[in-house]
Scaffold this active site. Structure first.
Site, PDB file in Angstrom:
ATOM      1  N   HIS A 292      44.374  33.366  37.769  1.00 10.58           N
ATOM      2  CA  HIS A 292      43.425  33.513  36.669  1.00 10.58           C
ATOM      3  C   HIS A 292      43.159  32.148  36.035  1.00 10.58           C
ATOM      4  O   HIS A 292      44.088  31.345  35.889  1.00 10.58           O
ATOM      5  CB  HIS A 292      43.964  34.499  35.624  1.00 10.58           C
ATOM      6  CG  HIS A 292      42.900  34.983  34.688  1.00 10.58           C
ATOM      7  ND1 HIS A 292      42.412  34.204  33.667  1.00 10.58           N
ATOM      8  CD2 HIS A 292      42.198  36.139  34.656  1.00 10.58           C
ATOM      9  CE1 HIS A 292      41.460  34.875  33.036  1.00 10.58           C
ATOM     10  NE2 HIS A 292      41.303  36.050  33.615  1.00 10.58           N
TER      11      HIS A 292
ATOM     12  N   SER B 294      32.866  39.032  31.003  1.00 11.37           N
ATOM     13  CA  SER B 294      32.005  39.766  30.063  1.00 11.37           C
ATOM     14  C   SER B 294      31.342  40.997  30.679  1.00 11.37           C
ATOM     15  O   SER B 294      30.208  41.336  30.341  1.00 11.37           O
ATOM     16  CB  SER B 294      30.962  38.834  29.441  1.00 11.37           C
ATOM     17  OG  SER B 294      31.605  37.831  28.670  1.00 11.37           O
TER      18      SER B 294
ATOM     19  N   GLU C  53      35.458  35.085  38.891  1.00  9.28           N
ATOM     20  CA  GLU C  53      35.329  35.067  37.437  1.00  9.28           C
ATOM     21  C   GLU C  53      34.836  33.691  36.979  1.00  9.28           C
ATOM     22  O   GLU C  53      35.658  32.778  36.775  1.00  9.28           O
ATOM     23  CB  GLU C  53      36.686  35.354  36.779  1.00  9.28           C
ATOM     24  CG  GLU C  53      37.279  36.686  37.138  1.00  9.28           C
ATOM     25  CD  GLU C  53      38.237  37.192  36.059  1.00  9.28           C
ATOM     26  OE1 GLU C  53      37.993  38.306  35.566  1.00  9.28           O
ATOM     27  OE2 GLU C  53      39.180  36.481  35.694  1.00  9.28           O
TER      28      GLU C  53
ATOM     29  N   GLU D 128      42.781  31.333  33.083  1.00  6.59           N
ATOM     30  CA  GLU D 128      43.596  31.066  31.886  1.00  6.59           C
ATOM     31  C   GLU D 128      44.956  30.506  32.286  1.00  6.59           C
ATOM     32  O   GLU D 128      45.496  29.621  31.612  1.00  6.59           O
ATOM     33  CB  GLU D 128      43.718  32.353  31.052  1.00  6.59           C
ATOM     34  CG  GLU D 128      42.392  32.664  30.353  1.00  6.59           C
ATOM     35  CD  GLU D 128      42.156  34.130  30.038  1.00  6.59           C
ATOM     36  OE1 GLU D 128      43.105  34.933  30.079  1.00  6.59           O
ATOM     37  OE2 GLU D 128      40.984  34.476  29.765  1.00  6.59           O
TER      38      GLU D 128
ATOM     39  N   ASN E  45      42.224  44.023  32.681  1.00  4.44           N
ATOM     40  CA  ASN E  45      43.217  42.969  32.417  1.00  4.44           C
ATOM     41  C   ASN E  45      43.386  42.882  30.904  1.00  4.44           C
ATOM     42  O   ASN E  45      42.524  42.354  30.209  1.00  4.44           O
ATOM     43  CB  ASN E  45      42.706  41.643  32.994  1.00  4.44           C
ATOM     44  CG  ASN E  45      43.633  40.475  32.661  1.00  4.44           C
ATOM     45  OD1 ASN E  45      44.719  40.670  32.111  1.00  4.44           O
ATOM     46  ND2 ASN E  45      43.195  39.271  32.977  1.00  4.44           N
ATOM     47  N   TRP E  46      44.501  43.414  30.427  1.00  4.70           N
ATOM     48  CA  TRP E  46      44.695  43.487  28.967  1.00  4.70           C
ATOM     49  C   TRP E  46      45.019  42.128  28.363  1.00  4.70           C
ATOM     50  O   TRP E  46      45.034  41.986  27.141  1.00  4.70           O
ATOM     51  CB  TRP E  46      45.835  44.456  28.641  1.00  4.70           C
ATOM     52  CG  TRP E  46      45.573  45.890  28.990  1.00  4.70           C
ATOM     53  CD1 TRP E  46      44.464  46.406  29.632  1.00  4.70           C
ATOM     54  CD2 TRP E  46      46.426  47.004  28.721  1.00  4.70           C
ATOM     55  NE1 TRP E  46      44.595  47.765  29.770  1.00  4.70           N
ATOM     56  CE2 TRP E  46      45.791  48.161  29.218  1.00  4.70           C
ATOM     57  CE3 TRP E  46      47.674  47.129  28.110  1.00  4.70           C
ATOM     58  CZ2 TRP E  46      46.366  49.433  29.119  1.00  4.70           C
ATOM     59  CZ3 TRP E  46      48.238  48.398  28.007  1.00  4.70           C
ATOM     60  CH2 TRP E  46      47.584  49.541  28.508  1.00  4.70           C
ATOM     61  N   LYS E  47      45.355  41.162  29.193  1.00  6.45           N
ATOM     62  CA  LYS E  47      45.761  39.836  28.696  1.00  6.45           C
ATOM     63  C   LYS E  47      46.873  39.989  27.646  1.00  6.45           C
ATOM     64  O   LYS E  47      47.681  40.908  27.751  1.00  6.45           O
ATOM     65  CB  LYS E  47      44.543  39.066  28.180  1.00  6.45           C
ATOM     66  CG  LYS E  47      43.432  39.011  29.242  1.00  6.45           C
ATOM     67  CD  LYS E  47      42.335  38.044  28.913  1.00  6.45           C
ATOM     68  CE  LYS E  47      41.278  38.082  30.022  1.00  6.45           C
ATOM     69  NZ  LYS E  47      40.196  37.131  29.826  1.00  6.45           N
TER      70      LYS E  47
ATOM     71  N   GLY F  68      38.261  42.188  30.904  1.00  8.84           N
ATOM     72  CA  GLY F  68      39.157  41.866  29.810  1.00  8.84           C
ATOM     73  C   GLY F  68      38.807  42.693  28.571  1.00  8.84           C
ATOM     74  O   GLY F  68      39.247  43.831  28.406  1.00  8.84           O
ATOM     75  N   GLY F  69      37.995  42.118  27.693  1.00  8.01           N
ATOM     76  CA  GLY F  69      37.697  42.716  26.386  1.00  8.01           C
ATOM     77  C   GLY F  69      37.314  44.190  26.432  1.00  8.01           C
ATOM     78  O   GLY F  69      37.838  44.999  25.655  1.00  8.01           O
TER      79      GLY F  69
HETATM   80  P1  13P Z   1      36.313  39.403  29.619  1.00  6.40           P
HETATM   81  O1  13P Z   1      35.910  40.720  30.271  1.00  6.40           O
HETATM   82  O2  13P Z   1      36.901  39.580  28.260  1.00  6.40           O
HETATM   83  O3  13P Z   1      35.193  38.412  29.690  1.00  6.40           O
HETATM   84  O4  13P Z   1      37.510  38.814  30.519  1.00  6.40           O
HETATM   85  C1  13P Z   1      37.333  38.695  31.884  1.00  6.40           C
HETATM   86  C2  13P Z   1      38.626  38.330  32.494  1.00  6.40           C
HETATM   87  O5  13P Z   1      39.080  37.200  32.355  1.00  6.40           O
HETATM   88  C3  13P Z   1      39.346  39.354  33.247  1.00  6.40           C
HETATM   89  O6  13P Z   1      40.414  38.818  33.957  1.00  6.40           O
END
Ligand code: 13P
Length: 256
Positions: free
Chosen positions: A100, A218, A172, A102, A10-12, A239-240
């Protein structure tokens, strides 16, 4: 019960055109070195503006599927700034991430709206990746399992068992997202087992055994092997660590 694992990036809100190209090229090179028969399903979720290019780059690479990070469930009309299912279909988008934390926390998305998206996605031959997760306060108050049960029950409302079986859930924990502090693998496994029980109660054990449930929060190359060794964890939503080709390919290797 064998469920095909998924490694989804997930590149956000990251990666402009040039950055997206570099990342997709790097992932494609990395997976070209791997044994395709052992690979998990690999999914990337670029931002809307990078979807066209990502689609173009991977269109002859069946080992990578595209996901969108969001969709509006209405077919068309006066929804300024929104993107419809029909628009995503131009790019052969297979999955759409919904629910999500967010989007729930920053953009006020409700369980009902998430359910509406799930229905629209499935009615149009795409698959939802339905996210759920508890805050630190909820975990400390001991209401994690009931909160997740509520989120999942509402997200799945009105879906058939056939639709649920092909959908994906991502657990998550909000306190683990972007913090570098992954949920302990055995606890993530236990929690995902509880989510599976919710699906079994709503549908059947067979449906619960088929739906893939990912862990996100994470996830790193250094954690993925232990996470994938857990019986209930069917992959990662990352994500990251999905933003650099090398670490994303290491995550794919960790799921092989
Ligand atoms: P991180 O891997 O950066 O913690 O993000 C997780 C996430 O929200 C994937 O949707």
């Amino acid at each position: 019960m064998s469920r095909k694992p998924i490694i989804a990036g997930n590149w956000k809100m990251n990666n402009n055109k040039a950055e997206a190209k570099e990342l997709v090229d790097g992932i494609m090179y990395g997976i070209s070195q791997l044994d395709g028969s052992k690979m998990p399903e690999v999914v990337i979720a670029p931002s809307y503006t990078a979807l066209w290019q990502a689609y173009d780059l991977i269109k002859n690479e069946p080992k990578i599927a595209l996901a969108a990070q969001n969709v509006n469930p209405n077919p068309s009309g006066a929804y300024t700034g929104e993107v419809s299912i029909n628009m995503l279909q131009d790019f052969k988008v297979k999955y759409v991430i919904i629910g999500h934390s967010e989007r729930r926390q920053m953009f006020g998305e409700t369980d009902e709206f998430i359910n509406k998206k799930a229905k629209a996605i499935l009615a149009n031959s795409m698959l939802p990746i339905i996210c759920c997760g508890e805050t630190l306060e909820q975990r400390e108050a001991g209401v994690t399992d009931s909160h997740l049960a509520s989120q999942i029950t509402k997200a799945l409302q009105g879906l058939t068992s056939a639709e649920v079986e092909k959908s994906v859930i991502a657990y998550e924990p909000i306190w683990a997202i972007g913090t570098g502090k992954s949920c302990d693998s055995t606890e993530a496994n236990r929690t995902i087992g509880e989510i599976r029980k919710v699906v079994a109660n709503l549908y059947s054990q067979d449906t619960a055994d088929k739906i893939r449930i990912l862990y996100g929060g994470s996830v790193k190359p250094s954690t993925i092997v232990e996470q994938m060794a857990q019986s209930e964890i069917d992959g990662g939503l990352i994500g990251g660590a999905s933003l650099k080709a090398e670490s994303f390919v290491d995550l794919i290797k960790g799921a092989m």
